[in-house]
Design a protein around this motif. Sequence first.
Motif, PDB file in Angstrom:
ATOM      1  N   UNK A   1      80.527 -17.019  27.576  1.00 28.04           N
ATOM      2  CA  UNK A   1      80.808 -15.682  28.088  1.00 28.04           C
ATOM      3  C   UNK A   1      80.992 -14.633  26.991  1.00 28.04           C
ATOM      4  N   UNK A   2      81.108 -15.070  25.725  1.00 30.96           N
ATOM      5  CA  UNK A   2      81.372 -14.117  24.638  1.00 30.96           C
ATOM      6  C   UNK A   2      80.186 -13.190  24.434  1.00 30.96           C
ATOM      7  N   UNK A   3      79.002 -13.751  24.305  1.00 32.34           N
ATOM      8  CA  UNK A   3      77.802 -12.966  24.068  1.00 32.34           C
ATOM      9  C   UNK A   3      76.605 -13.808  24.480  1.00 32.34           C
ATOM     10  N   UNK A   4      75.524 -13.160  24.849  1.00 33.92           N
ATOM     11  CA  UNK A   4      74.318 -13.875  25.251  1.00 33.92           C
ATOM     12  C   UNK A   4      73.431 -14.113  24.038  1.00 33.92           C
ATOM     13  N   UNK A   5      73.077 -15.381  23.794  1.00 34.86           N
ATOM     14  CA  UNK A   5      72.202 -15.699  22.673  1.00 34.86           C
ATOM     15  C   UNK A   5      70.832 -15.045  22.894  1.00 34.86           C
TER      16      UNK A   5
END
Length: 397
Positions: A278-282
């Motif tokens: 949920x932190x960032x989308x690769x």
Amino acid sequence: MKKWFIPFLGTDLFVGLTLVLAQCGSPAYACPRFVEFFPDPVEVSDQEGEFVEIRLDDFQDIVRPDSLCVQFESKKPFCFAYPAGSSFVIVRDSLRCADFPDASCGLAPSLSLPNSRESEWKLWAGACRDSVLLMRPKAGKSLRRVKDSDEWEVAEPSFSVQPSGEFNPKIRISEIHHCPLEPEPEWVEIYNASDKALSMQQFRFCNRGKNWDVKRDDTLAPFEVAVLTRDTLMLREFFGFKDVRLFQVSMGFLNNTAGSVSVCWGDSVIDSVAWDKSTVECPSGFSPMSGAAENTPGFLGKSRREKGESEEPFTYRLSSRVVRRRGAPLRVYVESAYPVQLRLLDSSGHEEWKTSVPPHSNTWWLVPVAQGAGLGVAYVSLSTGRFEKVLGILLRP
């Protein structure tokens, strides 16, 4: 004693013939002489710890020389306005000047003292000359002149260069790219949020190998950003520009879906960051200070400052961004706990004028825009360590 900071004047001076030890043009006074060199600190970085001390003469009623120049072997000499007081210390970082309260202080950032061989040094001021051939130094020791003789001894440094027992290195993880598109290597950006240069050799990624395997004199300057990766050559190709400092270090592999990375200093964890899906989308990277996606290698973005983790080392105000040649002068207000370099740059970025603003001055400084720059666009630069702000101004008739 009042403390002075001596600005660097340049090096376009004539170097005389053979320099004779302490040769003076008049027997009425003693000439400046080298008295101490500290080439190889062990508890702090070379940039932070190295210094050269010169004993000065007050010249009393005799006309004081305009400048004092120091030369290391065949390198380009460093020249300073002749210092006040009885002692002059040359350092590589202006933030070190606070460590020498009873001496005038000069800055020579590129002056690196050899720590594994003999070295030759010269100085001149007016008719005075001094030259010394130093023995090979010992780690953690200074080379000091024995009273007024031509002999030198190994001794403890006269000035304290040890970090205090409460030393807390403020290394911050400022950006992480844990899942870039292959073949781009993973990388972690770090930021020195302190006013001290930090030796890179003293740090490591916790539980990810040994201390960072960098050159012995590699330091992270005050307020400087650097990028750590397993493959600097390939990462440089992906960045496409050379302004970012890259270091190849042991860091293992970062988990794409959920993981963490920590920076250790000895047994102490200095900073730690974790992430999940949920932190960032690769394949995006992110700023740990904001949690938002980010891709600004080598640049401390706005999102970091919003979190307060990287408070800027100074604040400033300009009296105006538009200045008329015959109108009110440009004034710059600087407030900082650190020395700040204030410079005027022309439209091409060339330096036209500069001064050093001492810590806690908290006052307005006049900038000679009308005399130092042509009509049109110019710039005001404020910097301390590697942190710099450049502001555009406009000079009208």
